[in-house]
Every structure is written in C-alpha cells, then in structure tokens.
Write a protein that holds these residues in place. Structure first.
Motif, PDB file in Angstrom:
ATOM      1  N   GLY A 310      94.749  73.417 -82.853  1.00  0.00           N
ATOM      2  CA  GLY A 310      94.416  72.028 -83.138  1.00  0.00           C
ATOM      3  C   GLY A 310      93.006  71.900 -83.666  1.00  0.00           C
ATOM      4  O   GLY A 310      92.304  72.898 -83.869  1.00  0.00           O
ATOM      5  N   LEU A 311      92.568  70.662 -83.877  1.00  0.00           N
ATOM      6  CA  LEU A 311      91.284  70.382 -84.506  1.00  0.00           C
ATOM      7  C   LEU A 311      90.334  69.735 -83.505  1.00  0.00           C
ATOM      8  O   LEU A 311      90.664  68.720 -82.878  1.00  0.00           O
ATOM      9  N   PHE A 312      89.164  70.301 -83.366  1.00  0.00           N
ATOM     10  CA  PHE A 312      88.126  69.799 -82.468  1.00  0.00           C
ATOM     11  C   PHE A 312      87.573  68.484 -83.008  1.00  0.00           C
ATOM     12  O   PHE A 312      87.348  68.346 -84.213  1.00  0.00           O
ATOM     13  N   ASP A 313      87.334  67.530 -82.115  1.00  0.00           N
ATOM     14  CA  ASP A 313      86.830  66.214 -82.506  1.00  0.00           C
ATOM     15  C   ASP A 313      85.363  66.101 -82.087  1.00  0.00           C
ATOM     16  O   ASP A 313      85.042  65.628 -81.003  1.00  0.00           O
ATOM     17  N   LEU A 314      84.473  66.565 -82.955  1.00  0.00           N
ATOM     18  CA  LEU A 314      83.051  66.573 -82.627  1.00  0.00           C
ATOM     19  C   LEU A 314      82.495  65.177 -82.456  1.00  0.00           C
ATOM     20  O   LEU A 314      81.697  64.919 -81.549  1.00  0.00           O
ATOM     21  N   GLU A 315      82.908  64.256 -83.310  1.00  0.00           N
ATOM     22  CA  GLU A 315      82.381  62.893 -83.238  1.00  0.00           C
ATOM     23  C   GLU A 315      82.714  62.263 -81.891  1.00  0.00           C
ATOM     24  O   GLU A 315      81.860  61.615 -81.273  1.00  0.00           O
ATOM     25  N   GLU A 346      83.997  77.582 -91.025  1.00  0.00           N
ATOM     26  CA  GLU A 346      85.289  77.084 -90.559  1.00  0.00           C
ATOM     27  C   GLU A 346      85.125  75.784 -89.772  1.00  0.00           C
ATOM     28  O   GLU A 346      85.985  74.897 -89.838  1.00  0.00           O
ATOM     29  N   GLY A 347      84.022  75.654 -89.054  1.00  0.00           N
ATOM     30  CA  GLY A 347      83.747  74.397 -88.367  1.00  0.00           C
ATOM     31  C   GLY A 347      83.619  73.240 -89.339  1.00  0.00           C
ATOM     32  O   GLY A 347      84.116  72.134 -89.093  1.00  0.00           O
ATOM     33  N   GLY A 354      89.252  66.195 -90.081  1.00  0.00           N
ATOM     34  CA  GLY A 354      89.210  65.044 -89.179  1.00  0.00           C
ATOM     35  C   GLY A 354      88.378  63.902 -89.700  1.00  0.00           C
ATOM     36  O   GLY A 354      88.042  62.977 -88.939  1.00  0.00           O
ATOM     37  N   GLY A 355      88.022  63.953 -90.989  1.00  0.00           N
ATOM     38  CA  GLY A 355      87.218  62.884 -91.567  1.00  0.00           C
ATOM     39  C   GLY A 355      85.775  62.903 -91.105  1.00  0.00           C
ATOM     40  O   GLY A 355      85.085  61.881 -91.165  1.00  0.00           O
ATOM     41  N   GLN A 356      85.302  64.062 -90.661  1.00  0.00           N
ATOM     42  CA  GLN A 356      83.930  64.198 -90.171  1.00  0.00           C
ATOM     43  C   GLN A 356      83.201  65.213 -91.052  1.00  0.00           C
ATOM     44  O   GLN A 356      83.748  65.722 -92.017  1.00  0.00           O
ATOM     45  N   ASN A 357      81.962  65.522 -90.685  1.00  0.00           N
ATOM     46  CA  ASN A 357      81.182  66.436 -91.503  1.00  0.00           C
ATOM     47  C   ASN A 357      80.269  67.269 -90.628  1.00  0.00           C
ATOM     48  O   ASN A 357      79.988  66.911 -89.478  1.00  0.00           O
ATOM     49  N   LEU A 358      79.805  68.371 -91.189  1.00  0.00           N
ATOM     50  CA  LEU A 358      78.857  69.247 -90.497  1.00  0.00           C
ATOM     51  C   LEU A 358      77.763  69.630 -91.488  1.00  0.00           C
ATOM     52  O   LEU A 358      77.881  70.619 -92.211  1.00  0.00           O
ATOM     53  N   PRO A 359      76.682  68.850 -91.534  1.00  0.00           N
ATOM     54  CA  PRO A 359      75.585  69.187 -92.445  1.00  0.00           C
ATOM     55  C   PRO A 359      75.005  70.560 -92.103  1.00  0.00           C
ATOM     56  O   PRO A 359      75.053  71.011 -90.952  1.00  0.00           O
ATOM     57  N   ALA A 360      74.437  71.198 -93.101  1.00  0.00           N
ATOM     58  CA  ALA A 360      73.880  72.535 -92.898  1.00  0.00           C
ATOM     59  C   ALA A 360      72.796  72.542 -91.829  1.00  0.00           C
ATOM     60  O   ALA A 360      72.732  73.459 -91.005  1.00  0.00           O
TER      61      ALA A 360
END
Length: 453
Positions: A310-315, A346-347, A354-360
C-alpha cells in the motif's frame, strides 16, 4: 580523550562543499533550514567533529602536517541513517512474486534459519555493513534473527568498524518454523543478556524486537514490555499495519484489542523510542495513540511497493490533526535497495500517487537530521556540527553519464542537484563514506581505504 603522553589527539580534516540541516524544511526554497559552505572544512579529533567552517579560515590554524582529504567536486553531507532494515535478508532481497505473509514463509523464514550457524551470521554481518557503507549509511536500526548469535555477529562487526547500530534479537514464539521460535521466557532472558553486553557499549545500542503481533503471544509481548520498563534507554522496534491480510490475522489473534496498535499499546510498547515499520492502513484512533505516545512511524517505500502493501500517507501522519513522528528507511530485504537515495526516489513516487510531494530538501533532511531526531540522537549524528561523530558521506551528482548529462542544465541550483541525486543516484553516487573521520569506503578503492585521513 587524550593520548598516553597527555596531549590532545592529532586532528584530521575533510574539505569540500558541506551541507547540513539546522531545521526541518518548510518546503522548496527554505534556505533558512540548512547551512551550505561552498569550500568548507571539517576538523576531526578523536572521531568527533571539533570545528566546522570556511576552509580559508580554518586551514591556517591546523598543526603543520595535518592530513586533509579534499573533495573539490563532492557534496559532503552527514552519514545517512536507515531506521528499519533486516540484516539476515541480504540473500532474499529480489525474491519474486509474493505479498507479506507468503513472502515471510516462502523466503524469509527459510533464510533466517541459516543464522543458527555463527560463521554464516558473521559472514553476512560483514557483507551487510559493507553494503551500508558503500551506500553512505553510517547508522541503522536493524533486525537480526531469533538467534542471539546473529546479534553478537552484527554488533561485533559494527564495533570493529566504529559504526553506530541499533539492533536486537527478533522475538517469535508462534506462527514460525520450529528453528525460528523462542519462548516468552527465553526471548526475555536472551534479550536481557544481550542488552547487558551491548547496549551502550561504544556506539552500539539495543532495540527490543518482537517481530510483529502475529509471531508473538500475549506472554511474549508482555515480556517485551517488561524489558522496556526494566531498561529505560533501550529502543523497541516492530511492524505495524503493513498489509491488509496481516491486519485481519492480528484481529483474529487478539479479538479483545480495539485495533492493531492497541495490541502493542496494552503491553507498554508505545513510546518515544518505539519504531513501528510501515503504518500504512491505520485507523484514526491508532494515529492518535501513536501521536500521544510520541512513537515513530517508519516510511518504507520500496518494500511497500515491492510487496504490494500500500501507499504511506505522509500528510496525514506528519501534518494531520494528530501529528506522528516519521522516519524513512530501506526495509531490506522486502525493500529493494540499500541506498537511501533510491529509497527517497521511491518515496517521492509513492507520495505522488497520493497527491502529495517530497521536496529534495525534505528528503535529505529526513535521511540525516530528521532520522537522527526520530532516534533521539540529534546533536550526536545527522548533522555536521561540533560534538557530532564525524560520520560523513561524499556525494557525486555526476556519478553516471546520465547524471552528468542532466547536471549540465542545473547551473548551481542546490535543490535541483539534490533532486538529481535522489532521483538518479544510488551507490555509484557515493564517492566516499567516513566513520568517525576515517574513510571507511572509497568508490575508487573499496572498503577500509584510510588514505590521507
């Protein structure tokens, strides 16, 4: 510490572009969250950072003849930190076609039985630490096997190299092959003995390690909780809410529990030193309890994708109504790479779905200072500042032809460079790894290259 003659240890120095975070980035463009020195110097004494600053200011003050390693084309960052990884799974990584419970029975439990052999455990511990250092990782939170000798092998090899490992003997007294089962009492006794021998010995730290609720009875979870209460400085690591079939199985084994998290909660296993791998399919009340207890949810993107969990929901977890402390990890061997750079890539993709983002900036903060803070080790590892251990990784954003070609368009933008590293980088992008100021990995020469340090 002083040498036998009473003088301070001779310094070493490492020169290059230095990047270290001072705060959690609020998003792209947050230049206040980090310190970048274009031509910096790290002065090391007795394995720790003594001074950090501009090379032109610090070089004149070094004693004559001080060895200086110069990385004019590298980006020097704190040694990377992996908060969830299985060292007995180095030979089950890339095993085909199974989801979690089948994967454990078909591959993992078969392989882990081999660690009853001390020679096998020692050989794999050496390979495991080689791979971590090749990938710029200097600290990891590690699952061994049920065999106490597997923990001994890992800690002994880590002690020899000077790395910092947080590790523990897996506790499993049911739903596993006979060769991998202990009992509630033997799991307690063996873990207690290992804590006595290794916790706080040099840089080694212990984690009480019930594998997950499916493989531990109520009596064993109580024993794990007793260890937590008896030794307040130890860590606790386990798995939580990784796979829907897993959750269903836990519900059947613990029918009186409100939910999966409650199984651990009732035995005193939540807390600020407790790390829960995965945390994908959580109910709102589970998130609330993790938040209240200051427990850590560990984001393991490559294994979540590879095993189809499944997909982790960081937000939701990190910035929701009940914020939970979050770290990031490879989870080898369900995870498919030892590289924290590949893990960040991969993160990024998981969060995009999930419609989120992970800036560098956020990714590199998580891999260094963020993961250190999640372990309560801020100011010791994860940043380049005086007093920290001199654990460093030298990164090369032009390590491959594709990376070099892409970097022709970057034109000095740090965040673009970091994004290239995390998207296209892997072990090839690690030019060198330092442990306590000693060059433990050199891309051109392999392991144990002391060179000029």
């Amino acid at each position: 510490m002083r040498d036998m003659a009473g003088s301070a240890p001779e310094p070493k120095a490492i020169r290059g572009r230095l990047l270290s975070f001072t705060a959690e980035p609020s998003g792209p463009g947050d230049t206040a969250s980090y310190r970048l020195i274009d031509d910096g110097l790290v002065v090391v004494r007795d394995g720790r950072i003594a001074e950090v600053g501009e090379a032109r200011s610090l070089l004149p003050g070094l004693p004559p003849g001080t060895p200086v390693d110069h990385h004019p084309h590298g980006l020097i960052v704190p040694g990377l930190i992996d908060t969830h990884i299985h060292f007995p799974q180095t030979q089950v990584i890339a095993s085909y076609g199974a989801q979690l419970l089948e994967w454990l029975n078909k591959y993992t439990f078969v392989e882990e039985q081999r660690f009853a052999d001390p020679d096998h455990a020692a050989r794999n511990a050496s390979f495991f630490l080689d791979e971590l250092l090749r990938n710029g990782t200097t600290t990891a939170v590690v699952y061994a096997t049920v065999h106490p000798g597997s923990v001994e092998a890992l800690f002994a090899e880590s002690e020899r190299r000077g790395t910092a490992m947080i590790a523990g003997k897996v506790m499993m007294d049911r739903n596993a092959p006979p060769g991998l089962r202990d009992t509630a009492q033997s799991g307690y006794d063996e873990s207690r003995a290992l804590i006595g021998r290794w916790h706080g010995r040099g840089r080694q730290l212990y984690a009480v390690t019930p594998r997950f609720a499916i493989t531990s009875t109520e009596a064993q979870l109580e024993a794990a909780g007793a260890l937590n209460r008896e030794f307040s400085g130890v860590y606790m690591q386990t798995h939580l809410s990784e796979n829907l079939k897993e959750i269903e199985t836990v519900r059947g084994l613990f029918p009186d529990a409100r939910h999966y998290t409650d199984v651990y909660d009732r035995y005193g296993l939540l807390g600020e030193r407790s790390l829960f791998g995965h945390c994908i399919h959580l109910e709102d009340d589970e998130v609330r309890r993790l938040s209240e207890s200051r427990s850590v949810a560990v984001f393991c993107p490559t294994s979540n994708l590879f095993i189809g969990s499944g997909l982790f929901d960081l937000e939701r977890l990190a910035r929701g109504r009940d914020p939970v402390r979050v770290s990031v990890a490879t989870d080898v061997g369900g995870g498919t790479s030892y590289s924290m750079l590949r893990t960040a890539a991969e993160g990024y993709k998981v969060l995009q779905l999930g419609g989120q983002n992970l800036p560098a900036l956020s990714a590199f903060h998580m891999m260094t200072r963020g993961n250190a803070l999640s372990l309560g080790l801020g100011g010791t590892i994860g940043t380049i500042e005086p007093g920290c251990f001199a654990d460093l990784a030298v990164l090369d954003a032009r390590a491959t032809p594709a990376m070099a070609h892409r970097m022709e368009t970057v034109d000095g933008d740090l965040e673009e460079e970091l994004f290239v590293l995390m998207t296209l980088g892997d072990d090839r992008a690690v030019a060198a790894t330092y442990v306590q100021g000693r060059r433990a990995w050199d891309r051109d020469g392999g392991m144990g290259m002391v060179g000029a340090v």
